[in-house]
Design a protein around this motif. Structure first.
Motif, PDB file in Angstrom:
ATOM      1  N   MET A   1       7.930  16.359   5.436  1.00  0.00           N
ATOM      2  CA  MET A   1       8.035  18.234   6.159  1.00  0.00           C
ATOM      3  C   MET A   1       8.215  18.135   7.269  1.00  0.00           C
ATOM      4  O   MET A   1       7.600  17.120   8.437  1.00  0.00           O
ATOM      5  CB  MET A   1       7.376  18.446   5.434  1.00  0.00           C
ATOM      6  CG  MET A   1       5.875  17.884   5.689  1.00  0.00           C
ATOM      7  SD  MET A   1       3.994  18.899   4.463  1.00  0.00           S
ATOM      8  CE  MET A   1       3.949  20.498   5.539  1.00  0.00           C
ATOM      9  N   ASP A   2       8.265  19.264   7.517  1.00  0.00           N
ATOM     10  CA  ASP A   2       8.613  19.702   8.929  1.00  0.00           C
ATOM     11  C   ASP A   2       7.061  20.253   9.774  1.00  0.00           C
ATOM     12  O   ASP A   2       6.189  20.548   8.921  1.00  0.00           O
ATOM     13  CB  ASP A   2       9.126  20.870   9.446  1.00  0.00           C
ATOM     14  CG  ASP A   2      10.620  20.554   9.420  1.00  0.00           C
ATOM     15  OD1 ASP A   2      10.636  19.371   9.517  1.00  0.00           O
ATOM     16  OD2 ASP A   2      11.263  21.305   9.366  1.00  0.00           O
ATOM     17  N   ALA A   3       6.336  20.399  10.275  1.00  0.00           N
ATOM     18  CA  ALA A   3       4.722  20.697  11.352  1.00  0.00           C
ATOM     19  C   ALA A   3       4.449  21.895  11.115  1.00  0.00           C
ATOM     20  O   ALA A   3       4.191  22.693  11.049  1.00  0.00           O
ATOM     21  CB  ALA A   3       4.610  20.389  12.716  1.00  0.00           C
ATOM     22  N   ASP A   4       6.128  22.758  11.658  1.00  0.00           N
ATOM     23  CA  ASP A   4       5.570  24.403  11.335  1.00  0.00           C
ATOM     24  C   ASP A   4       5.518  24.896  10.321  1.00  0.00           C
ATOM     25  O   ASP A   4       5.873  26.700  10.961  1.00  0.00           O
ATOM     26  CB  ASP A   4       7.125  24.643  12.696  1.00  0.00           C
ATOM     27  CG  ASP A   4       8.940  25.129  11.733  1.00  0.00           C
ATOM     28  OD1 ASP A   4       8.287  24.462  10.997  1.00  0.00           O
ATOM     29  OD2 ASP A   4       9.196  24.615  11.783  1.00  0.00           O
ATOM     30  N   LEU A   5       5.183  24.884   9.554  1.00  0.00           N
ATOM     31  CA  LEU A   5       4.993  25.345   8.022  1.00  0.00           C
ATOM     32  C   LEU A   5       5.672  26.675   7.526  1.00  0.00           C
ATOM     33  O   LEU A   5       6.053  26.672   6.496  1.00  0.00           O
ATOM     34  CB  LEU A   5       3.629  26.341   8.692  1.00  0.00           C
ATOM     35  CG  LEU A   5       2.233  25.619   8.670  1.00  0.00           C
ATOM     36  CD1 LEU A   5       1.039  27.210   9.462  1.00  0.00           C
ATOM     37  CD2 LEU A   5       1.492  24.917   7.900  1.00  0.00           C
ATOM     38  N   GLN A   6       7.102  26.161   7.927  1.00  0.00           N
ATOM     39  CA  GLN A   6       8.112  26.333   7.038  1.00  0.00           C
ATOM     40  C   GLN A   6       8.213  25.747   6.155  1.00  0.00           C
ATOM     41  O   GLN A   6       8.933  26.736   4.989  1.00  0.00           O
ATOM     42  CB  GLN A   6       9.760  26.394   7.963  1.00  0.00           C
ATOM     43  CG  GLN A   6       9.628  27.215   9.341  1.00  0.00           C
ATOM     44  CD  GLN A   6      11.061  27.133   9.824  1.00  0.00           C
ATOM     45  OE1 GLN A   6      11.378  26.098  10.229  1.00  0.00           O
ATOM     46  NE2 GLN A   6      11.748  28.785   9.956  1.00  0.00           N
ATOM     47  N   ASP A   7       7.795  24.557   5.779  1.00  0.00           N
ATOM     48  CA  ASP A   7       8.084  24.328   4.717  1.00  0.00           C
ATOM     49  C   ASP A   7       6.403  24.011   3.800  1.00  0.00           C
ATOM     50  O   ASP A   7       5.240  23.047   4.978  1.00  0.00           O
ATOM     51  CB  ASP A   7       7.939  22.857   4.672  1.00  0.00           C
ATOM     52  CG  ASP A   7       9.564  22.030   5.525  1.00  0.00           C
ATOM     53  OD1 ASP A   7      10.253  23.269   4.939  1.00  0.00           O
ATOM     54  OD2 ASP A   7       9.798  20.758   5.972  1.00  0.00           O
TER      55      ASP A   7
ATOM     56  N   ASP B   1      10.537  29.571  -0.940  1.00  0.00           N
ATOM     57  CA  ASP B   1      10.551  30.207  -0.509  1.00  0.00           C
ATOM     58  C   ASP B   1      10.722  29.680   0.978  1.00  0.00           C
ATOM     59  O   ASP B   1       9.038  29.652   1.896  1.00  0.00           O
ATOM     60  CB  ASP B   1      10.481  31.734  -0.600  1.00  0.00           C
ATOM     61  CG  ASP B   1      10.600  32.253  -1.319  1.00  0.00           C
ATOM     62  OD1 ASP B   1      11.473  32.234  -1.938  1.00  0.00           O
ATOM     63  OD2 ASP B   1       9.809  32.471  -2.211  1.00  0.00           O
ATOM     64  N   ARG B   2      11.599  29.443   1.940  1.00  0.00           N
ATOM     65  CA  ARG B   2      11.467  28.817   3.529  1.00  0.00           C
ATOM     66  C   ARG B   2      10.650  30.162   4.106  1.00  0.00           C
ATOM     67  O   ARG B   2      11.707  31.326   4.318  1.00  0.00           O
ATOM     68  CB  ARG B   2      12.949  28.633   4.003  1.00  0.00           C
ATOM     69  CG  ARG B   2      12.446  28.299   5.364  1.00  0.00           C
ATOM     70  CD  ARG B   2      13.285  27.267   5.380  1.00  0.00           C
ATOM     71  NE  ARG B   2      13.700  26.267   6.924  1.00  0.00           N
ATOM     72  CZ  ARG B   2      13.081  24.811   7.340  1.00  0.00           C
ATOM     73  NH1 ARG B   2      12.511  24.836   6.220  1.00  0.00           N
ATOM     74  NH2 ARG B   2      13.243  24.826   7.903  1.00  0.00           N
ATOM     75  N   GLN B   3       9.440  29.700   4.778  1.00  0.00           N
ATOM     76  CA  GLN B   3       8.887  30.386   5.721  1.00  0.00           C
ATOM     77  C   GLN B   3       9.280  30.821   7.058  1.00  0.00           C
ATOM     78  O   GLN B   3      10.586  30.196   7.284  1.00  0.00           O
ATOM     79  CB  GLN B   3       7.481  30.063   5.297  1.00  0.00           C
ATOM     80  CG  GLN B   3       6.858  29.897   4.042  1.00  0.00           C
ATOM     81  CD  GLN B   3       6.989  31.083   3.145  1.00  0.00           C
ATOM     82  OE1 GLN B   3       6.446  32.368   3.714  1.00  0.00           O
ATOM     83  NE2 GLN B   3       7.325  31.243   2.150  1.00  0.00           N
ATOM     84  N   GLU B   4       8.636  31.979   7.785  1.00  0.00           N
ATOM     85  CA  GLU B   4       9.004  32.015   9.389  1.00  0.00           C
ATOM     86  C   GLU B   4       8.817  31.153   9.594  1.00  0.00           C
ATOM     87  O   GLU B   4       7.572  30.595   9.220  1.00  0.00           O
ATOM     88  CB  GLU B   4       8.218  33.006   9.640  1.00  0.00           C
ATOM     89  CG  GLU B   4       8.926  33.742  11.334  1.00  0.00           C
ATOM     90  CD  GLU B   4       9.952  35.152  10.563  1.00  0.00           C
ATOM     91  OE1 GLU B   4      11.076  34.994  11.272  1.00  0.00           O
ATOM     92  OE2 GLU B   4       9.464  36.002   9.606  1.00  0.00           O
ATOM     93  N   ARG B   5       8.618  30.356  11.238  1.00  0.00           N
ATOM     94  CA  ARG B   5       8.160  29.690  12.047  1.00  0.00           C
ATOM     95  C   ARG B   5       6.433  30.147  11.731  1.00  0.00           C
ATOM     96  O   ARG B   5       6.168  31.316  12.095  1.00  0.00           O
ATOM     97  CB  ARG B   5       8.583  29.515  13.041  1.00  0.00           C
ATOM     98  CG  ARG B   5       8.355  27.701  13.352  1.00  0.00           C
ATOM     99  CD  ARG B   5       9.378  28.203  15.136  1.00  0.00           C
ATOM    100  NE  ARG B   5       9.586  26.384  14.868  1.00  0.00           N
ATOM    101  CZ  ARG B   5       8.782  25.258  15.037  1.00  0.00           C
ATOM    102  NH1 ARG B   5       7.344  26.174  15.768  1.00  0.00           N
ATOM    103  NH2 ARG B   5       9.332  24.144  15.821  1.00  0.00           N
ATOM    104  N   ALA B   6       5.632  29.631  11.729  1.00  0.00           N
ATOM    105  CA  ALA B   6       4.029  30.651  11.884  1.00  0.00           C
ATOM    106  C   ALA B   6       3.705  30.090  13.159  1.00  0.00           C
ATOM    107  O   ALA B   6       3.195  31.774  13.346  1.00  0.00           O
ATOM    108  CB  ALA B   6       2.599  29.068  11.231  1.00  0.00           C
TER     109      ALA B   6
END
Ligand code: UDP
Ligand code: MG
Length: 323
Positions: A107-113, A209-214
């Protein structure tokens, strides 16, 4: 370092879940990421877990913060690369560290996942799937990025030589055999969703649902994303080569038809040179352009062959992590 301690009720025989996260200049999101991740992982019943953070040469305090977190919680491991190698090499470095795990979440770190999806991925794995794809129902990106993503995913489906699921990115889970298969692939221009599709195994999908970058700005610049998309296309499709062949055939066909037309007119004694400079200039520029494009397409493949032939490692680890 002793083997990671696990709180009860998970026993030592419980399966090990490893979460692999490439991180590059993610200082602003780290506290929330660490918090949500650990909370989710601790809620997984009957599993041991660990997280492998790969610091991809961050220039902010990301590495220090992760090292501090790792000192407090040994299940948070940190691998530091010697410089910024990019998302795909960092991911590869993380997967190489995850060989002992029974299942690996990427997963990515930016909380999009969202980390909160991990239990669903694990449930699909426990239900028998060996590769679980997190499929985006929606995405928050806007503007050029969004158009780019849409066009890429729509066309990539048609171009690639086998089916690569649309609207999937890094996020997902791999069972150990799939991790081993991907780790055994030595190609340098890596397009993870493609490699994951290529290795096969029993697949399942989980929709989210893919989130916005935190916080922070995308670490992947638009230029990098374009390069990544090209890697996807050139690594998994011969279509660009085929297209130049078709284009060549088409133009040669046109040339033959036009040539025949003039020869016949000439033989019949009719007027031939009824246009001049404009036609010639247009034709020369057009043909020159088409040839350069053809050479460019060849060059894309040639450059990739060159990179493969050099066999440089994909990344350099600054300090090996104990396990
Ligand atoms: N990343 C990385 N190295 C880079 C660029 C990005 O390790 O050179 C990481 C980044 O920290 C994030 C993930 O790769 O965890 C995806 O990056 P980003 O969110 O910028 O990409 P996007 O969401 O636009 O695909
Ligand atoms: Mg992102």
């Amino acid at each position: 370092m002793p083997a990671p301690q696990t709180p009860s009720p998970a026993s030592a025989a419980a399966p090990l879940l490893c979460v692999v996260i490439p991180v590059f200049n993610e200082q602003p999101v780290l506290p929330e990421l660490l918090d949500r991740l650990q909370r989710t992982l601790n809620s997984l019943a009957g599993m041991r877990w660990e997280v492998v953070f790969v610091d991809d040469g961050s220039r902010d305090r990301t590495a220090e913060m992760l090292a501090a977190a790792s000192a407090q919680e040994p299940r948070l491991r940190l691998v530091r690369l010697s410089r910024n190698f990019g998302h795909q090499p960092a991911l590869t470095a993380g997967l190489a560290q995850a060989g002992l795990a029974d299942a690996v979440v990427t997963m990515d770190a930016d909380l999009q996942d969202p980390p909160e999806l991990i239990p669903e991925l694990v449930a699909a794995w426990q239900g028998g799937a060996e590769v679980v794809l997190a499929v985006r129902r929606s995405r928050q990106d806007a503007g050029l990025r969004r158009v780019g993503f849409d066009v890429f995913h729509r066309w990539f489906q048609r171009l690639s030589d086998f089916k690569i699921e649309a609207n999937t990115g890094t996020f997902g889970l791999l069972a150990r055999p799939a991790v081993a298969a991907i780790n055994a692939l030595e190609e340098r221009h890596r397009f993870f969703p493609g490699l994951r599709a290529w290795v096969g195994f029993k697949q399942a999908e989980v929709v989210y649902d893919r989130q916005e970058r935190a916080a922070g700005t995308p670490a992947q610049t638009l230029r990098r994303l374009v390069r990544y998309a090209l890697d996807g296309i050139f690594s998994f499709s011969y279509f660009p080569l085929r297209l130049t062949t078709y284009l060549g055939l088409f133009i040669a066909g046109c040339g033959f038809a036009v040539g025949t037309f003039f020869v016949v007119r000439r033989l019949l004694g009719l007027e031939v040179a009824f246009t001049g400079f404009t036609t010639l200039v247009t034709l020369i520029l057009f043909l020159g352009g088409v040839q350069l494009i053809g050479i460019g397409v060849l060059g894309e493949y040639l450059g990739r062959i060159y990179d493969e032939a050099k066999r440089r490692p994909l990344y350099v680890v600054r300090e090996p992590t104990a396990r």
